[in-house]
Design an enzyme around this catalytic site. Structure first.
Site, PDB file in Angstrom:
ATOM      1  N   ARG A  44       0.899  -1.160   0.065  1.00  0.00           N
ATOM      2  CA  ARG A  44       0.319  -0.051   0.113  1.00  0.00           C
ATOM      3  C   ARG A  44       0.961   1.190  -0.035  1.00  0.00           C
ATOM      4  O   ARG A  44       0.576   2.294  -0.709  1.00  0.00           O
ATOM      5  CB  ARG A  44      -1.026   0.019   1.071  1.00  0.00           C
ATOM      6  CG  ARG A  44      -2.102  -1.170   1.163  1.00  0.00           C
ATOM      7  CD  ARG A  44      -3.205  -0.955   2.157  1.00  0.00           C
ATOM      8  NE  ARG A  44      -2.858  -1.175   3.489  1.00  0.00           N
ATOM      9  CZ  ARG A  44      -2.739  -2.430   3.958  1.00  0.00           C
ATOM     10  NH1 ARG A  44      -3.177  -3.545   3.569  1.00  0.00           N
ATOM     11  NH2 ARG A  44      -2.379  -2.390   5.518  1.00  0.00           N
ATOM     12  N   LYS A 134     -10.569  15.703   5.701  1.00  0.00           N
ATOM     13  CA  LYS A 134     -11.720  15.396   4.742  1.00  0.00           C
ATOM     14  C   LYS A 134     -12.659  14.613   5.719  1.00  0.00           C
ATOM     15  O   LYS A 134     -12.323  13.747   6.719  1.00  0.00           O
ATOM     16  CB  LYS A 134     -11.396  14.479   3.684  1.00  0.00           C
ATOM     17  CG  LYS A 134     -12.633  14.295   2.711  1.00  0.00           C
ATOM     18  CD  LYS A 134     -12.164  13.131   1.676  1.00  0.00           C
ATOM     19  CE  LYS A 134     -12.847  12.093   2.008  1.00  0.00           C
ATOM     20  NZ  LYS A 134     -12.694  10.853   0.725  1.00  0.00           N
ATOM     21  N   LYS A 217     -16.250  19.705  -1.463  1.00  0.00           N
ATOM     22  CA  LYS A 217     -16.199  18.544  -2.311  1.00  0.00           C
ATOM     23  C   LYS A 217     -17.476  17.866  -2.489  1.00  0.00           C
ATOM     24  O   LYS A 217     -17.710  16.948  -1.893  1.00  0.00           O
ATOM     25  CB  LYS A 217     -15.102  17.682  -1.680  1.00  0.00           C
ATOM     26  CG  LYS A 217     -14.787  16.497  -2.484  1.00  0.00           C
ATOM     27  CD  LYS A 217     -13.744  15.632  -2.053  1.00  0.00           C
ATOM     28  CE  LYS A 217     -13.686  14.059  -2.664  1.00  0.00           C
ATOM     29  NZ  LYS A 217     -12.233  13.584  -2.385  1.00  0.00           N
TER      30      LYS A 217
HETATM   31  P1  13P Z   1     -13.527   9.164  -6.059  1.00  0.00           P
HETATM   32  O1  13P Z   1     -12.790  10.322  -6.830  1.00  0.00           O
HETATM   33  O2  13P Z   1     -13.075   8.028  -6.388  1.00  0.00           O
HETATM   34  O3  13P Z   1     -15.047   9.108  -6.147  1.00  0.00           O
HETATM   35  O4  13P Z   1     -12.920   9.304  -4.675  1.00  0.00           O
HETATM   36  C1  13P Z   1     -13.158  10.674  -3.991  1.00  0.00           C
HETATM   37  C2  13P Z   1     -13.270  10.603  -2.724  1.00  0.00           C
HETATM   38  O5  13P Z   1     -12.423  10.970  -1.834  1.00  0.00           O
HETATM   39  C3  13P Z   1     -14.455  10.113  -2.176  1.00  0.00           C
HETATM   40  O6  13P Z   1     -14.655  10.508  -0.796  1.00  0.00           O
END
Ligand code: 13P
Length: 336
Positions: A44, A134, A217
């Protein structure tokens, strides 16, 4: 200008976007097993370090979202992973929610957990070098969903999260993701996404969040993956910009879309079309997981020590998305 505003703008400056490399160990294991690579901590790290030391990290990737395991790992040259990211000219961030669980009294929906003990975890991540965070709330569209209960409870959690993050001097990425799954129309997605985002801001304002120090986001406005009535890219862009214009307060500096299951090219093309139509003051960039990593992962899996070729593929996607974030992408550039 506040320090948080400066950080948010720096992450998204000049077409830069975010690499979402914060897959939990469970999700990363699925991704690795799909390409027949054993999911060990070493593997990973090797894949992620390959991306984090690629040259596009300097001009195209303004921030990287890490997972708890990765932020505590050391790179092969003995730097910590946040140090490596900073040395490449990017900013380290961290996913801090602990996942979406079944929502009591609405069992087909999810509520994101992770508030308990968050203040202390944030202090630890800050010490490890994180400058932003996030948290993802997730909503599905059906006739009855998302319910008022799911919309309210996730917005409330996102606001409590954002308040704790700003208290700890980091920029919260607020991610309310309305999923693409289902056969709903793009119009349904527009209505539901607008309602979800507007409720989030109602709660963020109630919790006294400095809106100039966050990044939103969201998903793009798309018809459901199983819908027969697909709309074209220009319509996707028009509806997405309109949704954000009516739902997001003007103080917010930047929006970084998730890719949400779109193919790499779709995610780039739609971002480009969004920027060609963007008549707002919001920066509109990317915070992609799958749409930045898919091809690189596939290539890497053939020979996990072929770092250079994997980086080339990642650099190309990062560059294409940086152009798209400025409305300067075209299909022809993909083959150059
Ligand atoms: P994806 O762009 O693969 O949807 O992932 C973004 C993400 O951080 C989802 O929480």
């Amino acid at each position: 200008m506040s320090e948080l505003n400066t950080t948010a703008l720096k992450i998204l400056e000049n077409g830069k976007g975010i690499l979402a490399a914060d897959e939990s160990t469970g999700t990363m294991t699925k991704r690795l097993e799909a390409v027949k690579v054993p999911s060990t901590p070493e593997n990973r790290l090797l894949f992620r370090e390959t991306l984090f030391s690629a040259s596009s990290m300097t001009g195209c990737i303004g921030g990287v979202i890490l997972y708890d395991e990765t932020i505590k790992q050391k790179s092969t040259n003995k730097y910590s992973i946040p140090e490596l990211i900073s040395k490449m000219g990017s900013i380290p961030g961290i996913k801090v929610d602990t996942g979406a669980k079944v929502l009591a009294n609405s069992l087909d929906e999810k509520i994101t957990e992770g508030l308990d003990g968050l203040r202390d975890r944030l202090k630890e991540y800050y010490k490890l070098g994180a400058k932003f965070t996030k948290w993802r709330g997730v909503y599905n569209i059906t006739k009855e969903h998302p319910s008022k209960l799911a919309i309210y409870s996730n917005a409330h959690a996102l606001a409590r999260y954002a308040a704790l993050v700003q208290e700890c001097n980091m920029v919260p990425i607020v991610e309310p993701e309305v999923l693409m799954d289902g056969n709903h129309s793009a119009h349904d997605c527009f209505i539901k996404t607008s309602e979800v985002i507007q409720k989030c801001f109602e709660e963020l304002i109630l919790h006294k969040i400095d809106l100039s120090g966050i990044i939103l986001k969201p998903n793009m406005i798309l018809s459901g993956a199983e819908s027969k009535n697909k709309i074209d890219g220009k319509e996707i862009a028009k509806m997405t910009v309109e949704c954000l214009k009516i739902s997001v307060p003007t103080e917010v500096p930047g929006i970084a879309f998730l890719s949400g299951g779109q193919s790499e090219i779709e995610a780039t093309e739609n971002l480009d079309l969004i920027n060609k139509q963007n008549n707002t003051n919001f920066i509109m960039s990317f915070s992609y997981g799958r749409a930045l990593q898919q091809s690189a992962l596939k290539h890497w899996s053939k020979d996990i020590n072929n770092i250079e070729e994997t980086q080339k593929i990642f650099n190309h996607r990062a560059r294409m998305n940086t152009l798209a974030a400025q409305g300067k992408w075209s299909k022809e550039l993909e083959n150059k």
